[in-house]
Design an enzyme around this catalytic site. Sequence first.
Site, PDB file in Angstrom:
ATOM      1  N   LEU A 196      22.951   6.113 -35.122  1.00  0.00           N
ATOM      2  CA  LEU A 196      23.981   6.392 -34.121  1.00  0.00           C
ATOM      3  C   LEU A 196      25.314   5.810 -34.582  1.00  0.00           C
ATOM      4  O   LEU A 196      25.437   4.618 -34.829  1.00  0.00           O
ATOM      5  CB  LEU A 196      23.583   5.804 -32.768  1.00  0.00           C
ATOM      6  CG  LEU A 196      24.430   6.197 -31.553  1.00  0.00           C
ATOM      7  CD1 LEU A 196      23.594   6.132 -30.273  1.00  0.00           C
ATOM      8  CD2 LEU A 196      25.667   5.308 -31.406  1.00  0.00           C
ATOM      9  N   HIS A 245      24.162  -7.015 -35.232  1.00  0.00           N
ATOM     10  CA  HIS A 245      25.557  -7.082 -35.664  1.00  0.00           C
ATOM     11  C   HIS A 245      26.435  -7.155 -34.409  1.00  0.00           C
ATOM     12  O   HIS A 245      26.119  -6.546 -33.385  1.00  0.00           O
ATOM     13  CB  HIS A 245      25.891  -5.827 -36.473  1.00  0.00           C
ATOM     14  CG  HIS A 245      27.219  -5.861 -37.152  1.00  0.00           C
ATOM     15  ND1 HIS A 245      28.403  -5.610 -36.484  1.00  0.00           N
ATOM     16  CD2 HIS A 245      27.560  -6.101 -38.449  1.00  0.00           C
ATOM     17  CE1 HIS A 245      29.405  -5.701 -37.329  1.00  0.00           C
ATOM     18  NE2 HIS A 245      28.933  -6.003 -38.520  1.00  0.00           N
TER      19      HIS A 245
END
Length: 339
Positions: A127, A231
């Site tokens: 994505l 992240h």
Amino acid sequence: MNFVMRTARPDDLQSLYELAKLTGGGFTNLPADRQALEQKLERTERALSRQSEGIEDELILLVLENCETDQVRGTCQIFSKVGQNWPFYSYRLGVLTQHSRELSRTFRAEMLSLVTDLEGSTEVGGLFLHPRERAEGLGLLLARSRYLYIRNHRARFGDQVIAELRGVIDEAGGSPFWDGLAGRFFGMSFQEADDFNAIHGNQFIADLMPKTPIYTAMLNDSARAVIGLPHPNGRAAMRMLETEGFTNPGYIDIFDGGPTMIGQINSLQTVAHAQDVTLAGIHESGGEKQLVATGRLANYRCTYGFVRTKEAGSVSLDRASAQRLQMEPGQQFAMVARA
């Protein structure tokens, strides 16, 4: 909003390549490699052309299109069944408890075990949304369009779905987790290993990685600090997954240490609460904002629409959304409330 999700076509190659160059690395499912992306488009084309039902090892690549400019501004992927052509490796984070009578002390040690527990799962991944489009709920449209695709093609997917989140990457594009563990055995940088995996698969992990459990206490501080962390740019994605019904049971990525989220397809919010309705009419504006999807295989399309209930099982849809979906009255579509 004038965006629609649709299945990818061969002529999307250049657009996907341009998006891949914006990711900043660490996106194994969206490498900035034209040949690898072309192979993904070929796999998608084969999957969309299969008319028989049943679960096979397939890839469905979806793209977000701006209907005014025809530009591709985002993408995501569905892997119907991972671990079929080569093992699907993860680390499982566990605890080993030991007790010493002589010392009257109990020791608990965290361990990373190399496992293939998640083989056979459906995976959602890849994505990525163009940085200039990160507003108006487009990230949510990208993510949830995959679950409606799975629902509308239910016989082609199993029971469990996973999502790997990118782990912590430093400013130089390196991975503290890789440098502290796997990098010691492979003689290559994280970027080199990630690029190789994206194009050739991770069989080299099986060939070279030690199979014995790793005590996390033996890793350096930098590697230990990022185990199981997404992240910073992926924290919103993690929250979306949790809202959808995914959990984090302790599986992490073997490359960057990012978390692998797990859900049960039939229990996902989008799948469980979606309903099939008939388009009874088209209105100009107003209504309740819903996520709406129609079409099968190559004709699948998904967007936000404004719905008005006519009677049980039939609704009207705003004209702009009906045009994006290429729908006429009398057709069926799926809808679910915008979370």
